[in-house]
Motif scaffolding. Structure first.
Motif, PDB file in Angstrom:
ATOM      1  N   PHE A   1       0.810  -1.195  -0.083  1.00  0.00           N
ATOM      2  CA  PHE A   1      -0.158   0.037   0.193  1.00  0.00           C
ATOM      3  C   PHE A   1       0.953   1.301  -0.043  1.00  0.00           C
ATOM      4  O   PHE A   1       1.855   1.299   0.514  1.00  0.00           O
ATOM      5  CB  PHE A   1      -0.971   0.074   1.146  1.00  0.00           C
ATOM      6  CG  PHE A   1      -2.191  -1.077   0.966  1.00  0.00           C
ATOM      7  CD1 PHE A   1      -3.315  -0.535   0.603  1.00  0.00           C
ATOM      8  CD2 PHE A   1      -1.970  -2.108   1.586  1.00  0.00           C
ATOM      9  CE1 PHE A   1      -4.417  -1.497   0.650  1.00  0.00           C
ATOM     10  CE2 PHE A   1      -3.114  -3.085   1.531  1.00  0.00           C
ATOM     11  CZ  PHE A   1      -4.301  -2.429   0.952  1.00  0.00           C
ATOM     12  N   ALA A   2       0.413   2.305  -0.701  1.00  0.00           N
ATOM     13  CA  ALA A   2       1.191   3.566  -0.599  1.00  0.00           C
ATOM     14  C   ALA A   2       0.005   4.833  -0.899  1.00  0.00           C
ATOM     15  O   ALA A   2      -1.120   4.331  -1.352  1.00  0.00           O
ATOM     16  CB  ALA A   2       2.224   3.654  -1.776  1.00  0.00           C
ATOM     17  N   ILE A   3       0.157   5.803  -0.570  1.00  0.00           N
ATOM     18  CA  ILE A   3      -0.706   6.994  -0.528  1.00  0.00           C
ATOM     19  C   ILE A   3       0.032   8.199  -1.018  1.00  0.00           C
ATOM     20  O   ILE A   3       1.094   8.623  -0.707  1.00  0.00           O
ATOM     21  CB  ILE A   3      -1.488   7.282   0.595  1.00  0.00           C
ATOM     22  CG1 ILE A   3      -2.756   8.209   0.701  1.00  0.00           C
ATOM     23  CG2 ILE A   3      -0.433   7.691   1.681  1.00  0.00           C
ATOM     24  CD1 ILE A   3      -3.565   8.017   1.803  1.00  0.00           C
ATOM     25  N   GLN A   4      -0.785   9.047  -1.804  1.00  0.00           N
ATOM     26  CA  GLN A   4      -0.314  10.596  -2.186  1.00  0.00           C
ATOM     27  C   GLN A   4      -1.628  11.344  -2.258  1.00  0.00           C
ATOM     28  O   GLN A   4      -2.605  10.836  -2.540  1.00  0.00           O
ATOM     29  CB  GLN A   4       0.209  10.234  -3.862  1.00  0.00           C
ATOM     30  CG  GLN A   4       1.146  11.400  -4.021  1.00  0.00           C
ATOM     31  CD  GLN A   4       2.164  10.893  -5.181  1.00  0.00           C
ATOM     32  OE1 GLN A   4       2.345  10.001  -5.492  1.00  0.00           O
ATOM     33  NE2 GLN A   4       2.268  12.021  -6.194  1.00  0.00           N
ATOM     34  N   PHE A   5      -1.229  12.649  -2.119  1.00  0.00           N
ATOM     35  CA  PHE A   5      -2.282  13.594  -2.122  1.00  0.00           C
ATOM     36  C   PHE A   5      -1.887  14.650  -3.351  1.00  0.00           C
ATOM     37  O   PHE A   5      -0.808  14.959  -3.560  1.00  0.00           O
ATOM     38  CB  PHE A   5      -2.043  14.557  -0.745  1.00  0.00           C
ATOM     39  CG  PHE A   5      -2.700  13.766   0.385  1.00  0.00           C
ATOM     40  CD1 PHE A   5      -3.229  12.443   0.414  1.00  0.00           C
ATOM     41  CD2 PHE A   5      -2.488  14.380   1.596  1.00  0.00           C
ATOM     42  CE1 PHE A   5      -3.344  11.815   1.617  1.00  0.00           C
ATOM     43  CE2 PHE A   5      -2.883  13.679   3.086  1.00  0.00           C
ATOM     44  CZ  PHE A   5      -3.343  12.580   2.696  1.00  0.00           C
TER      45      PHE A   5
ATOM     46  N   LEU B   1       2.421   5.176   4.190  1.00  0.00           N
ATOM     47  CA  LEU B   1       1.141   4.560   4.705  1.00  0.00           C
ATOM     48  C   LEU B   1       1.643   3.125   5.168  1.00  0.00           C
ATOM     49  O   LEU B   1       2.032   2.198   4.861  1.00  0.00           O
ATOM     50  CB  LEU B   1       0.122   4.353   3.694  1.00  0.00           C
ATOM     51  CG  LEU B   1      -1.210   3.758   3.816  1.00  0.00           C
ATOM     52  CD1 LEU B   1      -2.125   4.543   4.855  1.00  0.00           C
ATOM     53  CD2 LEU B   1      -1.958   3.421   2.832  1.00  0.00           C
ATOM     54  N   GLN B   2       1.551   2.866   6.642  1.00  0.00           N
ATOM     55  CA  GLN B   2       2.005   1.913   7.339  1.00  0.00           C
ATOM     56  C   GLN B   2       1.022   0.614   7.504  1.00  0.00           C
ATOM     57  O   GLN B   2       0.133   0.830   8.424  1.00  0.00           O
ATOM     58  CB  GLN B   2       2.452   2.125   8.776  1.00  0.00           C
ATOM     59  CG  GLN B   2       3.968   3.211   8.843  1.00  0.00           C
ATOM     60  CD  GLN B   2       5.029   2.519   8.598  1.00  0.00           C
ATOM     61  OE1 GLN B   2       5.217   1.464   8.386  1.00  0.00           O
ATOM     62  NE2 GLN B   2       6.050   3.293   8.401  1.00  0.00           N
ATOM     63  N   VAL B   3       1.064  -0.110   6.490  1.00  0.00           N
ATOM     64  CA  VAL B   3       0.233  -1.176   6.505  1.00  0.00           C
ATOM     65  C   VAL B   3       1.068  -2.551   6.472  1.00  0.00           C
ATOM     66  O   VAL B   3       1.752  -2.974   5.511  1.00  0.00           O
ATOM     67  CB  VAL B   3      -0.889  -1.509   5.388  1.00  0.00           C
ATOM     68  CG1 VAL B   3      -1.532  -2.792   5.066  1.00  0.00           C
ATOM     69  CG2 VAL B   3      -1.567  -0.417   5.170  1.00  0.00           C
TER      70      VAL B   3
ATOM     71  N   VAL C   1      -4.147   1.422  -8.977  1.00  0.00           N
ATOM     72  CA  VAL C   1      -4.254   2.533  -8.316  1.00  0.00           C
ATOM     73  C   VAL C   1      -5.558   3.097  -8.156  1.00  0.00           C
ATOM     74  O   VAL C   1      -6.113   3.245  -9.349  1.00  0.00           O
ATOM     75  CB  VAL C   1      -3.229   3.564  -9.004  1.00  0.00           C
ATOM     76  CG1 VAL C   1      -3.253   4.944  -8.286  1.00  0.00           C
ATOM     77  CG2 VAL C   1      -1.866   3.165  -9.044  1.00  0.00           C
ATOM     78  N   PHE C   2      -6.105   3.662  -7.282  1.00  0.00           N
ATOM     79  CA  PHE C   2      -7.430   4.153  -6.892  1.00  0.00           C
ATOM     80  C   PHE C   2      -7.544   5.681  -6.404  1.00  0.00           C
ATOM     81  O   PHE C   2      -6.668   5.958  -5.705  1.00  0.00           O
ATOM     82  CB  PHE C   2      -8.094   3.254  -5.801  1.00  0.00           C
ATOM     83  CG  PHE C   2      -7.979   1.640  -6.244  1.00  0.00           C
ATOM     84  CD1 PHE C   2      -8.632   1.476  -7.278  1.00  0.00           C
ATOM     85  CD2 PHE C   2      -7.497   1.010  -5.568  1.00  0.00           C
ATOM     86  CE1 PHE C   2      -8.395  -0.095  -7.680  1.00  0.00           C
ATOM     87  CE2 PHE C   2      -7.103  -0.323  -5.792  1.00  0.00           C
ATOM     88  CZ  PHE C   2      -7.482  -0.939  -6.704  1.00  0.00           C
TER      89      PHE C   2
END
Length: 1001
Positions: A817-821, A834-836, A877-878
């Motif tokens: 998992f990774a996240i970006q704004f 993102l710590q999963v 990617v969502f």
């Protein structure tokens, strides 16, 4: 909708053949005008056709409310089919056209006196379904007549109407005496009228638990039992449910009722069967076990329960969930029926898993061989979830039936030899439990388990294996190497594995101190200094402090003899089980939760108990009995306001401790970064000077030796060192003290009471209870290939956090998992990855907290608080967008000085002032001020003008923008006025929304 369905079905019987479908196909324009003309036609047939078209349009969702007066005019007809259609239209649109609906009242009243009982019943039923307050008063007289009508069909319809009217206007029903009339109907000669009267009274009693409406006595019970034999199946269910709320006076009455209810067990409707089982299960509690009838009743209960398992899978599942409760309370009922719970190849997975659970509950010495053979067969199936449960079931059988333990262990070893990864992992998990139940009996299998160490990738299996290695470290030659192999990826492990690894290495150190000094230092360092997990840090500090002060005590604590695990760890808690038995045949028995856990509002919160455990002869469902037995409802948990917290803190003993030395340093102290004793982590790991090793205690030569130390720091008093947390003056010796796990407020002496605690003197408060909105679904699973993300934003200790629940509703495991704004109005961006930490398995949910900062790129968004997010995993990617409450950006240092406030207010142009209304807020000005301060909206000054409190407040956003506010609160007026002034007026709308959210939640 049910009413509509019933009506439409009945209409079809009046000659509306399959040609009715033509009414649903028209899409003409100007249709309303045509229908209006047709509705006012003189020809009856044309009128009826027009009403059918109107109903068809209404059914497919078109708005035909404009035709209300024209349709109402069609009520004056003798045609029953047309009348039904008009009534159907009225039910749907009366709420949106209450003034027009009154036009129909005269026709209702007239129809209630029609010679045809069908029309009388139809009129009273429709009047009950029209939920308009203005009409209810006109309903009373016709309803009173229908309750005493000569036709039972009308009376039974009127009984249900009373319950509907009570839901609209309870006071009116009580004033008109309808409840007494309903009670009289329980003695009616017609069984269906009795059933409907009971159903109506039960419905009303549920919404008003304190009213003693169903005053059950032996005479009433006799009437109900008489009606039971003759009414329809749903009527029987209502009566049986009512009987379940009665507590017999003695065992003779209990037996008599059981004898009359037992024939219902052979009914074709499964709901009737389960309702009868509920009554019998409850009344059996009052029967002596040595009574012949008790044994007979046990035998009679088994066949109907077995018959339920031949129904379709959905019904089987409901039956199995209820049987699960029954066998926990009375396993003897089905002890000879083990074979019916054996799994069939075509059973759905939910039925298979439930059957497995019941098999284990029924397992005994007599049938264990049969059960084990069956379970071993299941363990070779293709369905992974089912195989896992089967392997776990073998372990549970070993724990439950001691004589079978050896066979179970042997079976598990055979399964491990298959080398099927998930089978091996489940086997290791259950073998750990077997070791707990039978210590020093089956340890010979450890070597076999260790051979499979490399194949373990699931957290639970890894944790179980680590526990086994730590517990039996003295029997495993290379235990240190095995544990060290886990330590290499410590930060990538799940919390469960990290905690187990920490404990196992400490156990190993206490058993083999000379060989494992470096290993224990390494794990304590990782757990305390390099970990963000509070549970892990706390456990690390406790072990550290134990080892540094008293290794003998550490040995007694860590290596203490463990209690044997219980036979059934998953049994439902007895009081909850009793309550669920009283709800057999309802959703509560399927969820295995009391109704209060999932029914909103006042309904279903009343707790029921079995009579044997109630300890009194009163009805256990009556409120009086509940209080007599001492059952008190726990009040709902409420988040205390800041005022409450201050009140609680004022009760604390904040006297400064007596100190015998200088206070420990507190300036610039960071969590976990400084040792209270000055040694810090260096004193554990050894420093450059390398003084000779110092034993933990000179009087215990057999104690473990420790690595090199820095010189002992000066002694402080136990109070200063946080003695209540395990510190002592001797802590400097040996292992070195753990780094400080407490904030400065614990380590520094408390000298100034609450002023110091909250730093109120400096104008910067410590906000308590900042408002955080509830989680909402941001990314539905259907838009993200099975990944569902719900979340909210919170501000905790000055850090903005994005709190999310990730749920995997797909069939495959999700990882990476990774996240970006995207760029946003306030530069919000993730402060870290993102710590999963663990793969997200199908149907698994995980809570994730992502700290945010405000140093990202800025771009004005519409709306201002909109945030566009991209989330990546191993599938795709969502993208989604969410809105954060701007209160998350309110800084804790946003309290202005009065003079600065006054000057700034004057300085900001009046054109930048915005005024808003906050409606339906029932707080006084002090409570509002306290609540707002919890979210960093600070009150600078307050004045009262002509009974109106005016609060002057300041807010500082994270980007340095100041917002000034004037909040007007008038005593007794629930509407507040808030005026906001700001140099960037576009933020005012968002700030107002935060005001509203904070004050109303």
């Amino acid at each position: 909708m049910q009413e509509w369905a019933n009506q439409l079905c009945e209409n079809r019987q009046f000659g509306s053949k399959m040609t009715d479908s033509k009414y649903f196909t028209t899409t003409k324009k100007g249709e309303i005008f045509e229908l209006k003309a047709e509705l006012n036609s003189d020809k009856k047939e044309k009128k009826k056709e027009a009403v059918k078209k109107v109903i068809a349009s209404m059914t497919v969702g078109k708005d035909v409310s404009a035709l209300f007066p024209d349709v109402v005019n069609c009520m004056q007809t003798d045609n029953l089919e047309l009348k039904k259609l008009v009534y159907l239209y009225l039910m749907n649109y009366a709420k949106s056209q209450p003034d027009m609906a009154i036009m129909a009242v005269n026709t209702f009243v007239k129809d209630c006196e029609d010679p045809n009982p069908l029309i009388r019943a139809l009129a009273v039923r429709t009047m009950g379904c029209i939920r308009v307050d203005k009409i209810t008063e006109y309903l009373c007289e016709p309803l009173r007549k229908c309750l005493k009508d000569e036709d039972p069909y009308v009376r039974k319809t009127a009984a249900v109407c009373v319950a509907k009217l009570h839901d609209i206007n309870a006071q009116l029903v009580e004033d008109q005496g309808f409840l007494d009339t309903l009670k009289d109907l329980i003695s009616d000669s017609n069984p269906m009228v009795v059933a409907n009267a009971v159903a109506a009274l039960s419905e009303i009693a549920e919404s008003h638990p304190n009213s003693n409406l169903l005053d059950l006595n032996p005479q009433t019970i006799n009437k109900l039992l008489t009606a039971l034999n003759e009414c329809t199946e749903w009527g029987q269910i209502f009566i049986l449910d009512c009987l379940a709320n009665y507590t017999p006076r003695d065992d003779r009455e209990s037996q008599s009722i059981c004898e009359r209810v037992t024939p219902r067990l052979s009914h074709a409707n499964s709901a009737v069967v389960l309702s009868a089982v509920k009554v019998l299960m409850k009344f059996m509690e009052m029967l002596p076990k040595d009574l012949d009838y008790y044994g007979t009743l046990l035998k009679k209960l088994a066949p109907p329960l077995v018959t339920l398992l031949s129904a379709e899978p959905e019904l089987q599942y409901v039956a199995l969930r209820n049987i699960n409760l029954i066998v926990q309370r009375r396993p003897e009922i089905l002890k000879h029926e083990m074979k019916v719970f054996f799994v069939k190849y075509n059973d759905p997975i939910y039925v298979k898993l439930e059957k497995l659970d019941i098999m284990i509950r029924l397992a005994s010495q007599a049938n264990i061989a049969q059960v084990l053979a069956e379970l071993k067969e299941y363990a070779t199936e293709v369905d992974v979830d089912f195989v896992r449960k089967a392997v776990r079931a073998i372990g549970r059988c070993a724990i439950k039936v001691e004589q079978s333990a050896e066979r179970c262990v042997s079976t598990l070893l055979d399964l491990i030899q298959t080398k099927v990864n998930y089978v091996v992992q489940e086997a290791i998990v259950v073998i750990k439990d077997i070791f707990r139940k039978y210590p020093n009996k089956y340890e010979s299998v450890i070597a076999t388990l260790c051979e499979n160490l490399d194949s373990l990738d699931e957290p639970e299996a890894r944790a179980a294996m680590i526990w086994i290695v730590g517990e039996y470290a003295e029997r495993i030659d290379n235990a240190d190497e095995l544990l060290e192999s886990f330590l290499e990826g410590f930060h990538d492990e799940s919390t469960q594995v990290q905690l187990q690894l920490l404990t196992a290495i400490v156990k190993l150190f206490l058993k083999k101190p000379t060989e494992t000094q470096e290993l224990v230092q390494q794990v304590l360092s990782l757990a305390t200094q390099d970990s963000d997990n509070p549970d892990l840090r706390d456990r690390g500090y406790i072990y550290w402090r134990l080892l540094s002060t008293d290794p003998v005590a550490a040995k007694e604590v860590v290596l203490a003899e463990k209690p044997l695990i219980s036979e059934e760890t998953d049994l439902i808690e007895p009081t909850l089980l009793e309550e669920l038995i009283c709800h057999i045949g309802t959703l509560a028995s399927v969820y295995h939760k009391p109704p209060s856990a999932f029914v909103e509002g006042s309904r279903g919160v009343q707790h029921k108990r079995l009579p044997g455990s109630a300890g009194s002869g009163e009805s256990v469902e009556s409120p009086d009995a509940g209080s007599a037995a001492g059952v008190s409802e726990a009040p709902p948990a409420v988040i205390p306001s800041q005022g409450d917290l201050l009140g609680d803190l004022l009760n604390l003993d904040l006297t400064p401790p007596t100190t015998t030395g200088p206070p420990p340093p507190s300036s610039g102290m960071q969590m976990g970064a400084m040792d209270l004793l000055g040694g810090g982590l260096d004193s554990l790991m050894g420093d450059e000077s390398e003084p000779p090793p110092i034993p933990l205690r000179t009087d215990t030569p057999q104690s473990p030796q420790l690595p090199h130390q820095s010189p002992s720091p000066p002694d402080y008093s136990p109070t200063e060192l946080g003695g209540d947390l395990g510190g002592s003056p001797a802590m400097g010796a040996g292992f070195g003290a753990p780094p400080a796990a407490m904030p400065a407020s614990f380590s520094a002496p408390v000298s100034g009471g609450l002023d110091d605690l909250f730093d109120l003197g400096g104008g910067v408060g410590m906000p308590m209870g900042a408002y955080s909105p509830p989680k909402t679904v941001w990314l539905p699973a259907m838009k993200a290939k099975g990944l569902e993300i719900s979340g909210t934003f919170a501000r905790r200790s000055g850090v903005i956090q994005m709190e999310m629940t990730l749920t995997n509703k797909a069939m495959s495991v999700m990882t990476d998992f990774a996240i970006q704004f995207n760029r946003n109005s306030f530069g919000l961006s993730p402060a870290g990855p993102l710590q999963v930490l663990t793969p997200l398995s199908p149907n698994q949910s995980i809570e994730v907290t992502l700290p945010l900062n405000t140093v990202g790129p800025v771009m004005k968004m519409e709306p201002l608080n909109n945030l566009q997010v991209a989330v990546k995993n191993n599938i795709d990617v969502f993208y989604f967008s969410c809105q954060y409450p701007i209160s998350m950006l309110f800084a804790e240092d946003g309290k202005m000085e009065r003079q600065v406030f006054l000057a700034t207010w004057k300085d900001i142009p009046n054109d930048n002032e915005s005024q808003f209304q906050i409606k339906d807020c029932h707080l006084n000005s002090d409570a509002a001020s306290n609540k707002l301060q919890g979210s960093s909206i600070f009150t600078i000054a307050k004045r009262t003008v002509e009974g109106q409190d005016m609060l002057y407040q300041s807010i500082k956003l994270s980007n340095g923008i100041w917002v000034l506010a004037e909040l007007r609160v008038q005593a007794g007026n629930p509407n507040y006025t808030v005026s906001l002034k700001c140099r960037a007026p576009e933020v005012s709308q968002c700030v107002f929304q935060s005001y509203e959210a904070v004050l109303k939640n």
